[in-house]
Design an enzyme around this catalytic site. Structure first.
Site, PDB file in Angstrom:
ATOM      1  N   TYR A   1      14.464  77.308  18.137  1.00 51.37           N
ATOM      2  CA  TYR A   1      13.373  78.270  18.190  1.00 51.37           C
ATOM      3  C   TYR A   1      12.576  78.026  19.467  1.00 51.37           C
ATOM      4  O   TYR A   1      12.576  76.915  20.009  1.00 51.37           O
ATOM      5  CB  TYR A   1      12.436  78.130  16.985  1.00 51.37           C
ATOM      6  CG  TYR A   1      12.976  78.730  15.721  1.00 51.37           C
ATOM      7  CD1 TYR A   1      12.733  80.059  15.405  1.00 51.37           C
ATOM      8  CD2 TYR A   1      13.710  77.969  14.825  1.00 51.37           C
ATOM      9  CE1 TYR A   1      13.226  80.620  14.230  1.00 51.37           C
ATOM     10  CE2 TYR A   1      14.219  78.523  13.652  1.00 51.37           C
ATOM     11  CZ  TYR A   1      13.962  79.847  13.365  1.00 51.37           C
ATOM     12  OH  TYR A   1      14.450  80.397  12.210  1.00 51.37           O
TER      13      TYR A   1
ATOM     14  N   LEU B   1       4.870  70.387  14.878  1.00 52.91           N
ATOM     15  CA  LEU B   1       5.353  71.698  14.441  1.00 52.91           C
ATOM     16  C   LEU B   1       6.514  72.166  15.323  1.00 52.91           C
ATOM     17  O   LEU B   1       7.511  72.682  14.817  1.00 52.91           O
ATOM     18  CB  LEU B   1       4.215  72.714  14.456  1.00 52.91           C
ATOM     19  CG  LEU B   1       4.535  74.083  13.867  1.00 52.91           C
ATOM     20  CD1 LEU B   1       5.045  73.975  12.430  1.00 52.91           C
ATOM     21  CD2 LEU B   1       3.306  74.975  13.924  1.00 52.91           C
TER      22      LEU B   1
ATOM     23  N   GLN C   1       9.526  70.397  14.160  1.00 51.80           N
ATOM     24  CA  GLN C   1       9.978  70.926  12.874  1.00 51.80           C
ATOM     25  C   GLN C   1      10.767  72.216  13.081  1.00 51.80           C
ATOM     26  O   GLN C   1      11.730  72.485  12.368  1.00 51.80           O
ATOM     27  CB  GLN C   1       8.775  71.190  11.972  1.00 51.80           C
ATOM     28  CG  GLN C   1       9.145  71.832  10.643  1.00 51.80           C
ATOM     29  CD  GLN C   1       7.904  72.113   9.809  1.00 51.80           C
ATOM     30  OE1 GLN C   1       7.009  71.284   9.708  1.00 51.80           O
ATOM     31  NE2 GLN C   1       7.846  73.287   9.237  1.00 51.80           N
ATOM     32  N   GLU C   2      10.377  73.019  14.051  1.00 54.88           N
ATOM     33  CA  GLU C   2      11.024  74.298  14.318  1.00 54.88           C
ATOM     34  C   GLU C   2      12.204  74.183  15.291  1.00 54.88           C
ATOM     35  O   GLU C   2      12.828  75.179  15.616  1.00 54.88           O
ATOM     36  CB  GLU C   2      10.008  75.312  14.830  1.00 54.88           C
ATOM     37  CG  GLU C   2       8.934  75.642  13.817  1.00 54.88           C
ATOM     38  CD  GLU C   2       9.491  76.195  12.507  1.00 54.88           C
ATOM     39  OE1 GLU C   2      10.501  76.916  12.526  1.00 54.88           O
ATOM     40  OE2 GLU C   2       8.902  75.892  11.452  1.00 54.88           O
ATOM     41  N   GLY C   3      12.503  72.972  15.743  1.00 59.81           N
ATOM     42  CA  GLY C   3      13.674  72.761  16.596  1.00 59.81           C
ATOM     43  C   GLY C   3      13.510  73.245  18.025  1.00 59.81           C
ATOM     44  O   GLY C   3      14.497  73.558  18.698  1.00 59.81           O
TER      45      GLY C   3
END
Length: 136
Positions: free
Chosen positions: A58, A47, A50-52
């Protein structure tokens, strides 16, 4: 769930979405509605990727959310860490994705109307969700 003390904001242009992407910003007078997903600890890194998080886009944030029945839950959220850029409006296609998720998860009608009224940049063409988050 309701997250008190934060507001929804759009401040960083994403080439992937062709407009500004969502974040939460501290604001004592506001709140944000969302959904709580329960994931195994083993999926945290996936996760985060996925959110960088590893790219500084993020950052993870610990928050206390309130469920509709009044329970308070410690949750992990993500807040934009990347610098502001662009005109601060999501693309029409990104806004539709947010509104669809909010509708499918039965967020309050007043919040759905708030989301629907958000100004967008008018872009409703193709998006490349496979594009690396770090590309601007």
């Amino acid at each position: 769930m309701c997250l008190q003390g934060f507001r929804l904001d759009f401040s960083h242009f994403s080439k992937r979405w062709q407009g500004a992407v969502a974040t939460i910003v501290e604001d004592a007078e506001q709140h944000v509605w969302g959904v709580i997903w329960e994931l195994d600890e083993q999926h945290r890194e996936t996760l985060d990727n996925q959110e960088g998080v590893h790219q500084g886009i993020y950052r993870p944030l610990s928050v206390m959310a309130e469920t509709p029945d009044g329970r308070r839950l410690a949750c992990r959220s993500y807040q934009l860490a990347a610098p502001p850029g662009g005109d601060g409006r999501p693309s029409a296609v990104y806004k539709r994705v947010i509104l669809l998720g909010a509708t499918e998860n039965a967020l309050p009608d007043a919040y759905l109307r708030f989301l629907a009224a958000l100004p967008d940049n008018g872009y409703s063409g193709d998006v490349d969700v496979g594009l690396d988050l770090g590309q601007t």
